[in-house]
Write a protein that holds these residues in place. Structure first.
Motif, PDB file in Angstrom:
ATOM      1  N   UNK A 393       0.855  -1.181   0.000  1.00  0.00           N
ATOM      2  CA  UNK A 393       0.000   0.000   0.000  1.00  0.00           C
ATOM      3  C   UNK A 393       0.888   1.227   0.000  1.00  0.00           C
ATOM      4  N   UNK A 394       0.709   2.037  -1.034  1.00  0.00           N
ATOM      5  CA  UNK A 394       1.598   3.185  -1.182  1.00  0.00           C
ATOM      6  C   UNK A 394       0.791   4.481  -1.203  1.00  0.00           C
ATOM      7  N   UNK A 395       1.458   5.577  -0.902  1.00  0.00           N
ATOM      8  CA  UNK A 395       0.872   6.882  -1.168  1.00  0.00           C
ATOM      9  C   UNK A 395       1.745   7.564  -2.218  1.00  0.00           C
ATOM     10  N   UNK A 396       1.073   8.328  -3.067  1.00  0.00           N
ATOM     11  CA  UNK A 396       1.774   8.950  -4.185  1.00  0.00           C
ATOM     12  C   UNK A 396       1.670  10.464  -4.065  1.00  0.00           C
ATOM     13  N   UNK A 397       2.794  11.122  -4.172  1.00  0.00           N
ATOM     14  CA  UNK A 397       2.776  12.573  -4.100  1.00  0.00           C
ATOM     15  C   UNK A 397       4.056  13.136  -4.698  1.00  0.00           C
ATOM     16  N   UNK A 398       4.111  14.465  -4.771  1.00  0.00           N
ATOM     17  CA  UNK A 398       5.292  15.131  -5.312  1.00  0.00           C
ATOM     18  C   UNK A 398       6.119  15.677  -4.163  1.00  0.00           C
ATOM     19  N   UNK A 399       7.262  15.076  -3.859  1.00  0.00           N
ATOM     20  CA  UNK A 399       8.080  15.612  -2.753  1.00  0.00           C
ATOM     21  C   UNK A 399       8.508  17.044  -3.049  1.00  0.00           C
ATOM     22  N   UNK A 400       8.606  17.850  -2.018  1.00  0.00           N
ATOM     23  CA  UNK A 400       9.078  19.225  -2.168  1.00  0.00           C
ATOM     24  C   UNK A 400      10.482  19.228  -2.756  1.00  0.00           C
ATOM     25  N   UNK A 401      10.770  20.245  -3.546  1.00  0.00           N
ATOM     26  CA  UNK A 401      12.121  20.369  -4.117  1.00  0.00           C
ATOM     27  C   UNK A 401      13.115  20.400  -2.969  1.00  0.00           C
ATOM     28  N   UNK A 402      14.184  19.634  -3.115  1.00  0.00           N
ATOM     29  CA  UNK A 402      15.217  19.636  -2.084  1.00  0.00           C
ATOM     30  C   UNK A 402      15.062  18.525  -1.064  1.00  0.00           C
ATOM     31  N   UNK A 403      13.859  17.909  -0.988  1.00  0.00           N
ATOM     32  CA  UNK A 403      13.701  16.760  -0.099  1.00  0.00           C
ATOM     33  C   UNK A 403      14.564  15.628  -0.626  1.00  0.00           C
ATOM     34  N   UNK A 404      15.125  14.862   0.280  1.00  0.00           N
ATOM     35  CA  UNK A 404      15.896  13.730  -0.202  1.00  0.00           C
ATOM     36  C   UNK A 404      15.782  12.582   0.774  1.00  0.00           C
ATOM     37  N   UNK A 405      15.973  11.392   0.247  1.00  0.00           N
ATOM     38  CA  UNK A 405      15.916  10.209   1.082  1.00  0.00           C
ATOM     39  C   UNK A 405      16.792   9.135   0.460  1.00  0.00           C
ATOM     40  N   UNK A 406      17.537   8.449   1.287  1.00  0.00           N
ATOM     41  CA  UNK A 406      18.393   7.374   0.801  1.00  0.00           C
ATOM     42  C   UNK A 406      19.264   7.777  -0.378  1.00  0.00           C
ATOM     43  N   UNK A 407      19.805   8.982  -0.352  1.00  0.00           N
ATOM     44  CA  UNK A 407      20.704   9.419  -1.409  1.00  0.00           C
ATOM     45  C   UNK A 407      19.997   9.977  -2.635  1.00  0.00           C
ATOM     46  N   UNK A 408      18.667   9.804  -2.698  1.00  0.00           N
ATOM     47  CA  UNK A 408      17.935  10.322  -3.859  1.00  0.00           C
ATOM     48  C   UNK A 408      17.343  11.677  -3.479  1.00  0.00           C
ATOM     49  N   UNK A 409      17.542  12.678  -4.332  1.00  0.00           N
ATOM     50  CA  UNK A 409      16.906  13.951  -3.984  1.00  0.00           C
ATOM     51  C   UNK A 409      15.909  14.341  -5.068  1.00  0.00           C
ATOM     52  N   UNK A 410      14.954  15.151  -4.693  1.00  0.00           N
ATOM     53  CA  UNK A 410      13.820  15.406  -5.570  1.00  0.00           C
ATOM     54  C   UNK A 410      13.795  16.845  -6.052  1.00  0.00           C
ATOM     55  N   UNK A 411      13.176  17.034  -7.239  1.00  0.00           N
ATOM     56  CA  UNK A 411      13.226  18.346  -7.876  1.00  0.00           C
ATOM     57  C   UNK A 411      11.932  19.131  -7.702  1.00  0.00           C
ATOM     58  N   UNK A 412      10.961  18.571  -6.994  1.00  0.00           N
ATOM     59  CA  UNK A 412       9.715  19.291  -6.778  1.00  0.00           C
ATOM     60  C   UNK A 412       8.750  19.144  -7.938  1.00  0.00           C
ATOM     61  N   UNK A 413       9.100  18.343  -8.940  1.00  0.00           N
ATOM     62  CA  UNK A 413       8.219  18.176 -10.099  1.00  0.00           C
ATOM     63  C   UNK A 413       7.857  16.711 -10.326  1.00  0.00           C
TER      64      UNK A 413
END
Ligand SMILES: Nc1nc2c(ncn2[C@@H]2O[C@H](COP(=O)(O)OP(=O)(O)O)[C@@H](O)[C@H]2O)c(=O)[nH]1
Ligand SMILES: [Mg+2]
Length: 482
Positions: A393-413
């Motif tokens: 069971x997952x939730x899907x969303x767009x992480x805020x730019x700059x959020x990162x987890x386990x070495x992966x960082x997100x661009x906000x898009x």
């Protein structure tokens, strides 16, 4: 024995209550207090609530709206000229047009709505005036000071600062404290330095992830326009029995403590707190669960302190004239959209358990209390993701730019699927030793913050998705629109 200040205060309160009682006869008014510690979700909650009242929306449990009995709601000029207006339009624009969370605010603000509705059992239309007051939870924790002397407050604050992990944070302040003799002549520099070190200690307690419970004076953390004034330049002292010698450091600190109550606490009590009819307390419970059992116990302590404030509010100003007004209190765990819906009931159960225990500790009785797990603005969707043979069971969303987890960082898009894990079925499990929540996936997305959702429009107005906002509205306003 009530002091002269108490009596003057009572007369003012009575005059005010009487005036408002008269006004209430002409047009029924509900004053709703929205509080919670900084970051709990007050601004987002109020924005969503106002938006749904103004534009309708999917709120099946909010009976007046779902039943089509609310003809119209509109914003009106607020009653208090000296209080900033809650900037609903700017916050909504941020959420829906820029898809970012509103700027954080540290001040009190207020907004008035007029709701035209048809009572369930009558054809005559009525209008309910709703005043929403957004104020920092930090200020609420000051109310018990009204019934606490400087000596009592000093002793209690010092005792706490010497226990557990707080002792470490308080060390620099304790060191300076040891050099002070309260009975010697007052020294402005010593007072300034003491207040500065004491404030640094309070800030450290707040920033320490495991110590969420805050201590008064709240304005030391949220000084607003009082920063640097003498009413904020005091600190606890190690006091002998007896009375403060004239002209001593002790006497100076005591006088400033009393002016803090006069300048800060009493006006807040009189102008805001004593006028509330309903109260919602927002709690970021997930942050506590993530941190572990100590933080959960701390949360319980904080809720007990908040309930204690409501009780002090009732008891401190002893008057037959002044009727305690708050008759409903809702504790709401915010940001439930970080969990899969299967866990929303569990979140509510845990908060209920914490609240029950806090009610017991604070010996609170009087108002009707309820608990809800909600997301004022739902930033995620749900999905089931296949991982090998498992379905997660997952939730899907767009992480805020700059959020990162386990070495992966997100661009906000980019959208991602996150696996928030399950809360335990038995609420007591969160009080026993545990290692944070168990994630279903070895990558732990729990601390990801998501951007507000992409909104669709209906009749030109954006639709804000939510979780259980309607339950909150029904509890807070349902009976007043019946
Ligand atoms: N996902 C999600 N995040 C929220 C929600 N409400 C608040 N937040 C987050 O919590 C932060 C603080 O919210 P805010 O309303 O400014 O808190 P306040 O300090 O109590 O007014 C926001 O910037 C968001 O990141 C919600 O309903 N869903
Ligand atoms: Mg805010």
């Amino acid at each position: 024995m009530p002091t002269l200040t108490d009596i003057t205060e009572e007369i003012r309160l009575a005059a005010r209550a009487f005036g408002e009682f008269g006004a209430g006869l002409i047009s029924p008014t509900v004053r709703l207090g929205v509080t919670g510690l900084s970051g709990a979700g007050k601004t987002v909650f109020i924005t969503a609530l106002v938006h749904h009242l103004l534009h309708g929306g999917r709120l099946p449990v909010f009976e007046a709206l779902a039943g089509g009995r609310i003809a119209r709601a509109r914003l009106e000029p607020q009653p208090d000229d000296a209080v900033p207006r809650f900037d609903y339009e700017a916050h909504l624009r941020a959420l829906t047009q820029e898809r970012r969370w509103p700027e954080s605010t540290t001040r009190i603000s207020e907004l008035r709505l007029a709701i035209d509705y048809q009572p369930a059992k009558s054809r005559r239309n009525r209008t309910l005036t709703l005043d929403i007051v957004d104020y920092p939870g930090e200020w609420l924790l000051d109310l018990p000071l009204l019934t606490t002397s400087y000596a009592q407050w000093s002793a209690e604050t010092l005792r706490l600062s010497r226990s557990g992990p707080r002792a470490l944070l308080a060390a620099p302040w304790h060191k300076q404290l040891a050099t002070l003799d309260p009975t010697k002549a007052a020294d402005e520099q010593a007072a300034l330095q003491s207040a500065r070190l004491f404030t640094a200690y309070l800030n450290a307690c707040r920033n320490e992830r495991y110590a969420m419970r805050l201590l008064p004076p709240g304005r030391f953390l949220m000084p607003g326009d009082l920063a640097g004034s003498p009413a904020l330049t005091f600190a606890p002292l190690e006091l002998p029995n007896g009375e403060a010698p004239a002209g001593s450091l002790w006497a100076m600190m005591e006088r400033r403590y009393e002016s803090y109550k006069d300048v800060v606490v009493r006006p807040f009590y009189r102008e805001h707190f004593a006028r509330l009819d309903r109260q919602i307390v927002l709690v970021d419970a997930l942050a506590a669960f993530n941190a572990g059992p100590d933080a959960v116990k701390d949360l319980e302590g904080a809720l007990a302190a908040i309930l204690g404030s409501f009780r002090t509010g009732r008891a401190s100003i002893v008057s037959a004239l002044f009727r305690p007004r708050i008759d409903r209190i809702l504790f709401a765990a915010t940001k439930a959209d970080h969990l899969h819906h299967a866990n929303h009931d569990r979140l509510e159960r845990v908060l209920s358990r914490i609240t029950e225990r806090a009610i017991g500790r604070a010996k609170f009785a009087g108002a009707q209390i309820d608990v809800v797990a909600l997301a004022a603005v739902r930033a995620t969707r749900e999905a089931t993701v296949a991982r090998g043979r498992d379905k997660l069971q997952a939730i899907i969303g767009t992480p805020l730019a700059g959020e990162s987890i386990g070495g992966q960082s997100f661009d906000g898009a980019t959208e991602v699927a996150a696996f928030p894990g399950d809360l335990p079925d038995d609420p007591d499990a969160l009080f026993a030793p545990f290692k944070g929540l168990t994630a279903a996936d070895e990558t732990d997305y729990r601390f990801l913050r998501f951007r507000p959702p992409l909104t669709e429009r209906m009749d030109g107005a954006p639709i804000l998705p939510h979780i259980r906002l309607d339950r909150a509205l029904q509890f807070l306003l349902g009976d007043r629109l019946a």
